[in-house]
Design a protein around this motif. Sequence first.
Motif, short mmCIF file in Angstrom:
data_model
loop_
_atom_site.label_atom_id
_atom_site.label_comp_id
_atom_site.label_asym_id
_atom_site.label_seq_id
_atom_site.Cartn_x
_atom_site.Cartn_y
_atom_site.Cartn_z
N HIS A 222 -4.26 -4.18 -1.70
CA HIS A 222 -4.37 -5.59 -2.11
C HIS A 222 -5.74 -5.80 -2.78
O HIS A 222 -6.73 -5.18 -2.37
N GLN A 223 -5.78 -6.67 -3.80
CA GLN A 223 -7.01 -6.88 -4.55
C GLN A 223 -8.16 -7.32 -3.64
O GLN A 223 -9.31 -6.91 -3.82
N LYS B 176 -1.92 -2.82 4.30
CA LYS B 176 -0.63 -2.51 3.69
C LYS B 176 -0.93 -2.10 2.25
O LYS B 176 -2.04 -2.29 1.74
N SER B 177 0.05 -1.52 1.59
CA SER B 177 -0.21 -1.12 0.20
C SER B 177 1.13 -1.12 -0.54
O SER B 177 2.18 -1.34 0.06
N SER B 178 1.05 -0.83 -1.80
CA SER B 178 2.30 -0.79 -2.58
C SER B 178 3.17 0.38 -2.11
O SER B 178 4.36 0.43 -2.32
N VAL B 179 2.54 1.31 -1.36
CA VAL B 179 3.30 2.46 -0.84
C VAL B 179 3.80 2.16 0.57
O VAL B 179 4.96 2.36 0.91
N LYS C 267 -6.32 5.94 -0.96
CA LYS C 267 -5.19 5.03 -1.25
C LYS C 267 -5.67 3.74 -1.91
O LYS C 267 -4.94 2.77 -2.03
N GLN D 20 4.42 -0.86 2.65
CA GLN D 20 4.48 -2.32 2.51
C GLN D 20 3.95 -3.06 3.74
O GLN D 20 3.44 -4.17 3.64
N HIS E 269 -3.73 1.51 -4.29
CA HIS E 269 -2.51 0.83 -3.81
C HIS E 269 -2.84 -0.44 -3.01
O HIS E 269 -1.94 -1.16 -2.60
#
Length: 336
Positions: A222-223, A267-270, A217, A272, A220
């Motif tokens: 955070h940087q 958390k990720s873009s998938v 993942k 949240q 997806h």
Amino acid sequence: MQHKKNQTLGEFIIENQDSFQYSSGELSKLINAIRLAAKVVNHEVNKAGLVDILGKAGETNIQGEDQQKLDVFANEKFINTLANREIVCGIASEEEDDFITINSNDERHQNKYVVLIDPLDGSSNVDVNVSVGTIFSIYRRVTPVGTPVTLEDFLQPGNQQVAAGYVVYGTSTMLVYTTGDGVNGFTLNPAIGTFYLSHPNMQFPEDGTIYSVNEGKYRHFHQGVKDYIKYCQEEVGDRPYTSRYIGSLVSDFHRNMIKGGIYMYPKSSVTQEGKLRLLYECNPMAFLAEQANGLATGGRTRIMDIKPTELHQRVPFFCGSKNMVNKLQEFLEKYH
Ligand code: P6P
């Protein structure tokens, strides 16, 4: 905390119940109830391949996840064992949509404790013979004794826990728990059904060289999390670290606590808010981590300081060796 080599769990509870700041007799009964349920579930987990208890139960839980038959079995065992001992006024479980009110026999609601459980975490691993675990978290109720338990009793921050622990059904079965006075691990001798103190005063090494995350993942994340993972992979000093991810929180946590390491479920873009649930996964593991000289954060906030808003809420979760979690925090803060 007193430790005697090869002490049984029963002896340990009795010898140390004075260190428990609340009515120790009830805590002893609670831990004994968890011990009993753990043995029953262990028996089923260990022979899961032989009986019709593998696979899906044909239902889904509130998380929308397929309930495995063993999930349902473990959930029922822990709930029934806890409910029958006149110490618990309410139980919340990953497998139950809402909390369960335990009506003590005399309906006077005199029981003081609430228990939150993930009865079989990582249960999708059972069908492929990979270790799984049970996670539990214990609080004193905050609403008046004598009244039915309410949601408020369950939505307490993790810093109010009076006890927490896990059972790991692995190459051996262990019960690892804390009552706020250190972390101790007990290994089950299945031949006689007794847990023995095998890992007194467990501590996370301050440094570690293992990182645990689902790298599938990565894109997806955070940087700051991406930068930390790349940091773990650089050829510098004691790096690259080793990547170890079992897909079972209890097993990854347990290994990292013994060897040193960090577990991450960002958390990720998938997802949240991340995937792990605050009340019955992150808070108990965070209590154990801090009692074992480790750290547990949601990225911006200490996990145990988060004020819960709902029973099954999810949070990002980073937990393990102090210096590894602090280094991750440095990468996250670059982008805050
Ligand atoms: P993923 C199991 O479902 C669990 O809650 C944890 O035990 C485990 O670490 C994580 O989810 C695995 O999730 O998305 O990497 O498969």
